[in-house]
Design an enzyme around this catalytic site. Structure first.
Site, short mmCIF file in Angstrom:
data_model
loop_
_atom_site.label_atom_id
_atom_site.label_comp_id
_atom_site.label_asym_id
_atom_site.label_seq_id
_atom_site.Cartn_x
_atom_site.Cartn_y
_atom_site.Cartn_z
CG HIS A 87 -18.09 -15.42 -27.56
ND1 HIS A 87 -16.58 -15.83 -26.96
CD2 HIS A 87 -17.88 -14.34 -28.26
CE1 HIS A 87 -15.80 -14.68 -27.62
NE2 HIS A 87 -16.62 -13.73 -28.08
CG LEU A 88 -20.87 -21.84 -30.40
CD1 LEU A 88 -20.36 -22.97 -31.19
CD2 LEU A 88 -22.14 -21.40 -30.30
NE ARG A 89 -20.12 -16.79 -23.58
CZ ARG A 89 -19.51 -15.82 -23.57
NH1 ARG A 89 -18.26 -15.99 -23.68
NH2 ARG A 89 -19.76 -14.58 -23.63
CG ASN B 215 -13.71 -16.56 -24.73
OD1 ASN B 215 -14.28 -17.18 -25.48
ND2 ASN B 215 -13.94 -15.11 -24.59
CG ASP C 64 -18.22 -10.28 -30.13
OD1 ASP C 64 -18.15 -11.44 -29.44
OD2 ASP C 64 -17.73 -9.23 -29.58
ZN LIG Z 1 -13.44 -9.87 -28.67
#
Ligand SMILES: [Zn+2]
Length: 445
Positions: free
Chosen positions: A81-83, A113, A324
Site C-alpha cells: 500500500h503506497l497511499r 485503495n 501487506d
Molecule cells: Zn487485504
C-alpha cells in the site's frame, strides 16, 4: 526452488548483454546463494540496466563493495500500500518506493485503495509515469475490480491492463457480491489477468478488531473469527475453479482458511496463496497491551494458526510472502484500539524478520525464503523468475546475514515509523539494493 546462480540460458541472453549500453558498475566481493549455502566471492559486473557477467575485470565507472555478503535478485512484493494518490500524509510514491528498495525489494505491486481509487486507466498510467521518474523500486500497479471500490460495477479491465495494471483487486474491502466476483473472474480469465482477493466475509467479521478467541474474550474486545476468512476463501477459490480464472488469495492468516485453500487447490482451483511476515511471526497475544500497532486485517491469529502457516510454508504450499505494507500516521495508530485503522508497515523489516525467525532458527532453508520473495511471486503473476545471469535485469540486493541490528523505525524510509518489531535484534538487513543497474539504496555504515 529457484537456483540463484542458474546459467542455463546465459548463452541465449549474452547477445543482449553485449548490446546494452550505459555506465559500467561492479559489485565486488559478492557471494551468491547455492544449494549448499553461500558460494565463493565473485565480482558482479553490471552494464546499464542489465547484468553483464561475473569476474570479468576491466575498467568500470562505478564500484560497490558487497563485503562478502549475499547478493541475490531483488525481491518482488505483490502487496504494497503506497497511499498515493490522496493519502500522502501516510506514504507517497517516493517514500514508499524508497522503503521498498531499503527492504531489498526491486518491484512492488501497489494496491488500488487510494483516494481516488485506481479504477481508471488514466490513474494507472499516471502511477506508472510518476514512479519511473522517482527511480527507486519498480512500481507495477494494481487496479480495482469494482468502480470506486463500491462492489457494484466492474471496472474496464482491458483498458486498465492496457494502461499498465498487472493485477485486479479490491484489497482492503472484500468483494461481497458473488455474482460480481464470478463476472470479474470470467473477464480477468479472458485477459489473462490475476485477481487478488481480500477474503473476509464482512457480515461474519462484523465489528471485529482482533482475532475472535480466548484473548479477545479475556480483553472484552469484538472478535473477527477465522471462519469469516475461511468462508470467503472457499467462495473465492470455488469461483476460481468454476471460471478457470487465476485467483490469488492475499494474506491468508488462519489455519481454517489455509486448509480450505489447500483443499480446493488440490481439487483443481487455479489459485495461489500468499502469507505475510506479520501473520508468520505474531499472535493475538500481542493485543493484550491494547496497542493498535498490532491491529491488522485479517487479524493476528493464535499460536496454533502461526504454527500451521509455517508448516504450510515449509511444505511448499505457499506461493509468495507479500508484505501487506500498510502505512498509517502515528496519530492514527495511537488512537484507541477500537478506532485505529488496520495495517502494519513492514517493507523495511520483512526480510530481516523472516530470516531471523525462520532461517536462522533452522526452520526454513534460505533458498526457500528467497524463493517466496523472488520466483514465487513472479510465478503468481506469470512473470519470468528473477535470475543472476548475463543479460538479466540488474535488480539486485545485498543482504548482511551476520550483523545483528535492532529495528529502529526512525531509520525507515517509509513515513510510517511505528512498527510491531521496534527494538528487536535481527540479522539479514539489506546493505545495497540496485534497480535497473542503479544503486537506489545503500545502507549507512
Ligand atoms: Zn487485504
Amino acid at each position: 526452488m529457484a537456483n540463484q546462480a542458474s546459467t542455463k540460458s546465459a548463452s541465449r541472453r549474452s547477445s543482449s548483454a553485449k548490446r546494452s549500453s550505459g555506465p559500467r558498475t561492479v559489485i565486488r566481493n559478492a557471494r551468491l546463494a547455492t544449494d549448499a549455502g553461500l558460494g565463493p566471492s565473485v565480482d558482479v559486473y553490471v552494464r546499464g540496466a542489465v547484468i553483464e557477467g561475473f569476474d570479468l575485470g576491466g575498467a568500470v565507472d562505478r564500484e560497490h563493495d558487497a563485503g562478502g555478503n549475499l547478493l541475490t535478485p531483488a525481491f518482488i512484493d505483490l502487496h504494497t500500500h503506497l497511499r498515493d494518490p490522496g493519502q500522502e500524509v501516510k506514504e507517497d510514491l517516493t517514500s514508499g518506493l524508497s522503503a521498498a528498495a531499503a527492504g531489498g525489494f526491486g518491484t512492488v505491486v501497489s494496491m488500488a485503495n487510494t483516494a481516488p481509487v485506481i479504477d481508471d486507466a488514466g490513474l494507472v498510467a499516471d502511477l506508472v509515469r510518476r514512479s519511473e521518474l522517482i527511480g527507486q523500486a519498480r512500481l507495477r500497479p494494481a487496479a480495482t475490480v469494482s468502480v470506486g471500490l463500491a462492489g457494484e460495477r466492474l471496472t474496464d479491465f482491458a483498458a486498465l491492463k492496457e494502461a499498465g495494471a498487472v493485477m485486479l483487486t479490491d484489497d482492503g474491502i472484500p468483494l461481497v457480491d458473488s455474482h460480481l466476483m464470478r463476472r470479474a473472474c470470467e473477464y480477468a480469465a479472458e485477459l489473462g489477468l490475476v485477481i487478488q482477493t481480500h477474503s473476509e466475509e464482512p457480515a461474519l467479521r462484523n465489528a471485529g478488531v482482533m482475532n475472535e478467541g480466548a484473548v479477545s474474550r479475556a480483553l472484552g474486545l469484538p472478535g473477527n473469527p477465522a471462519s469469516a476468512e475461511a468462508v470467503m476463501v472457499f467462495r473465492d477459490a470455488e469461483i476460481a475453479r468454476m471460471t478457470g480464472a487465476r485467483v490469488h488469495i492475499a494474506h491468508v492468516s488462519s489455519q481454517r482458511a489455509m486448509r480450505v485453500a489447500q483443499w480446493l487447490r488440490a481439487d483443481g482451483a487455479p489459485i495461489t496463496v500468499e502469507v505475510t511476515p506479520q501473520h508468520l511471526t505474531l499472535t493475538d497475544e500481542a493485543l493484550r497491551g491494547f496497542d493498535p500497532v498490532f491491529k491488522v486485517a485479517p487479524p493476528l491469529r493464535t499460536a496454533a494458526d502461526v504454527a500451521y502457516l509455517r508448516e504450510t510454508v515449509r511444505a511448499g504450499l505457499v506461493d509468495n510472502i507479500g508484505t501487506d505494507h500498510a502505512p498509517h500516521t502515528r496519530a492514527e495508530k495511537e488512537r484507541d484500539l477500537l478506532e485505529a485503522p488496520f495495517g502494519i508497515a513492514s517493507l523495511e523489516v520483512s526480510f530481516a524478520l523472516l530470516y531471523s525467525e525462520l532461517v536462522e532458527t533452522g526452520e526454513l532453508p534460505l533458498a526457500h525464503l528467497l524463493h517466496l520473495l523472488q520466483a514465487g511471486p513472479a510465478g503468481v503473476m506469470g512473470w519470468q523468475a528473477p535470475v543472476l545471469e548475463p543479460g538479466a535485469p540488474a535488480d539486485l540486493t545485498v543482504l548482511d546475514l551476520t550483523t545483528a541490528r535492532e529495528v529502529r523505525g526512525q531509520r525507515f524510509k517509509s513515513k510510517a515509523k511505528h512498527n510491531p518489531w521496534e527494538g528487536r535484534l535481527l540479522r539479514g538487513w539489506p546493505r545495497l539494493t540496485m534497480v535497473r543497474g542503479e544503486a537506489c539504496f545503500v545502507a549507512e555504515a
